[in-house]
Write a protein that holds these residues in place. Structure first.
Motif, PDB file in Angstrom:
ATOM      1  N   HIS A 194       1.766  -3.601   8.234  1.00  0.00           N
ATOM      2  CA  HIS A 194       0.794  -3.087   7.269  1.00  0.00           C
ATOM      3  C   HIS A 194       1.497  -2.539   6.025  1.00  0.00           C
ATOM      4  CE1 HIS A 194      -2.968  -1.439   5.862  1.00  0.00           C
ATOM      5  NE2 HIS A 194      -2.391  -0.262   5.698  1.00  0.00           N
ATOM      6  N   LYS A 195       2.583  -1.818   6.236  1.00  0.00           N
ATOM      7  CA  LYS A 195       3.345  -1.271   5.113  1.00  0.00           C
ATOM      8  C   LYS A 195       3.925  -2.389   4.253  1.00  0.00           C
ATOM      9  CE  LYS A 195       5.878   2.450   5.703  1.00  0.00           C
ATOM     10  NZ  LYS A 195       6.993   3.342   6.098  1.00  0.00           N
ATOM     11  N   GLN A 196       4.426  -3.428   4.898  1.00  0.00           N
ATOM     12  CA  GLN A 196       5.002  -4.561   4.174  1.00  0.00           C
ATOM     13  C   GLN A 196       3.923  -5.302   3.381  1.00  0.00           C
ATOM     14  OE1 GLN A 196       6.728  -7.584   6.706  1.00  0.00           O
ATOM     15  NE2 GLN A 196       8.492  -7.764   5.340  1.00  0.00           N
ATOM     16  N   LEU A 197       2.745  -5.458   3.957  1.00  0.00           N
ATOM     17  CA  LEU A 197       1.649  -6.118   3.254  1.00  0.00           C
ATOM     18  C   LEU A 197       1.181  -5.300   2.050  1.00  0.00           C
ATOM     19  CD1 LEU A 197      -0.469  -7.552   6.197  1.00  0.00           C
ATOM     20  CD2 LEU A 197       0.888  -8.822   4.534  1.00  0.00           C
ATOM     21  N   GLU A 198       1.157  -3.976   2.188  1.00  0.00           N
ATOM     22  CA  GLU A 198       0.792  -3.117   1.052  1.00  0.00           C
ATOM     23  C   GLU A 198       1.799  -3.274  -0.084  1.00  0.00           C
ATOM     24  OE1 GLU A 198       0.496   0.849   2.547  1.00  0.00           O
ATOM     25  OE2 GLU A 198      -1.655   0.651   2.929  1.00  0.00           O
ATOM     26  N   LYS A 199       3.087  -3.327   0.274  1.00  0.00           N
ATOM     27  CA  LYS A 199       4.130  -3.480  -0.734  1.00  0.00           C
ATOM     28  C   LYS A 199       3.991  -4.823  -1.451  1.00  0.00           C
ATOM     29  CE  LYS A 199       8.073  -1.793   0.351  1.00  0.00           C
ATOM     30  NZ  LYS A 199       9.423  -1.565   0.924  1.00  0.00           N
ATOM     31  N   LEU A 200       3.721  -5.889  -0.698  1.00  0.00           N
ATOM     32  CA  LEU A 200       3.530  -7.202  -1.309  1.00  0.00           C
ATOM     33  C   LEU A 200       2.288  -7.233  -2.199  1.00  0.00           C
ATOM     34  CD1 LEU A 200       4.402  -9.589   1.657  1.00  0.00           C
ATOM     35  CD2 LEU A 200       5.687  -9.266  -0.452  1.00  0.00           C
ATOM     36  N   ALA A 201       1.227  -6.554  -1.796  1.00  0.00           N
ATOM     37  CA  ALA A 201       0.012  -6.504  -2.607  1.00  0.00           C
ATOM     38  C   ALA A 201       0.279  -5.760  -3.913  1.00  0.00           C
ATOM     39  CB  ALA A 201      -1.113  -5.830  -1.830  1.00  0.00           C
ATOM     40  N   GLU A 202       1.062  -4.681  -3.869  1.00  0.00           N
ATOM     41  CA  GLU A 202       1.405  -3.949  -5.093  1.00  0.00           C
ATOM     42  C   GLU A 202       2.244  -4.822  -6.024  1.00  0.00           C
ATOM     43  OE1 GLU A 202       3.342  -0.315  -4.054  1.00  0.00           O
ATOM     44  OE2 GLU A 202       1.531   0.545  -3.155  1.00  0.00           O
ATOM     45  N   GLN A 203       3.203  -5.564  -5.459  1.00  0.00           N
ATOM     46  CA  GLN A 203       4.025  -6.454  -6.276  1.00  0.00           C
ATOM     47  C   GLN A 203       3.168  -7.549  -6.914  1.00  0.00           C
ATOM     48  OE1 GLN A 203       7.048  -7.999  -3.695  1.00  0.00           O
ATOM     49  NE2 GLN A 203       8.543  -6.411  -4.268  1.00  0.00           N
ATOM     50  N   ARG A 204       2.266  -8.085  -6.151  1.00  0.00           N
ATOM     51  CA  ARG A 204       1.396  -9.142  -6.669  1.00  0.00           C
ATOM     52  C   ARG A 204       0.507  -8.610  -7.788  1.00  0.00           C
ATOM     53  NH1 ARG A 204      -2.430 -13.093  -3.061  1.00  0.00           N
ATOM     54  NH2 ARG A 204      -2.902 -14.508  -4.757  1.00  0.00           N
ATOM     55  N   GLN A 205       0.003  -7.400  -7.601  1.00  0.00           N
ATOM     56  CA  GLN A 205      -0.843  -6.783  -8.631  1.00  0.00           C
ATOM     57  C   GLN A 205      -0.027  -6.519  -9.889  1.00  0.00           C
ATOM     58  OE1 GLN A 205      -4.086  -6.294  -8.355  1.00  0.00           O
ATOM     59  NE2 GLN A 205      -4.289  -5.391 -10.383  1.00  0.00           N
ATOM     60  N   ALA A 206       1.199  -6.067  -9.730  1.00  0.00           N
ATOM     61  CA  ALA A 206       2.059  -5.801 -10.884  1.00  0.00           C
ATOM     62  C   ALA A 206       2.423  -7.098 -11.598  1.00  0.00           C
ATOM     63  CB  ALA A 206       3.326  -5.069 -10.432  1.00  0.00           C
TER      64      ALA A 206
END
Length: 92
Positions: free
Chosen positions: A72-84
């Motif tokens: 879950h933490k890794q998916l949140e990090k990837l979602a933030e990168q994608r949003q950025a």
């Protein structure tokens, strides 16, 4: 799984404590029932099995929970990168 493991361990502890404290000297009376000594041995053996099974269930449940948390933490990090990456003017 953790709750089931704790329940099995609690059941085994109650059975063991009943065998230790409720058995009279020569008369084998277990929780109000007259039982042969072999039955008391089987209850003890099953208690050991339940403790082992409960510990195994608790360990696997904890491992699965930690793994899900990491994912879950890794998916949140990837979602933030994608949003950025999608919005370059926005600061991360």
């Amino acid at each position: 799984m953790v709750i089931l493991g704790l329940l099995l361990i609690a059941l085994a502890v109650i059975a063991i404590l009943g065998g230790v404290f409720l058995v009279d000297g020569g008369n084998v009376e277990y929780f109000g029932m007259d039982v042969p000594p072999v039955t008391l041995f089987v209850v003890g053996a099953l208690s050991v099995v339940f403790i082992g099974l409960g510990a195994k269930l608790m360990a696997s449940g904890t491992k699965r929970s930690i793994q899900a948390r990491r994912e879950h933490k890794q998916l949140e990090k990837l979602a933030e990168q994608r949003q950025a990456d999608a919005d370059p003017g926005r600061e991360a």
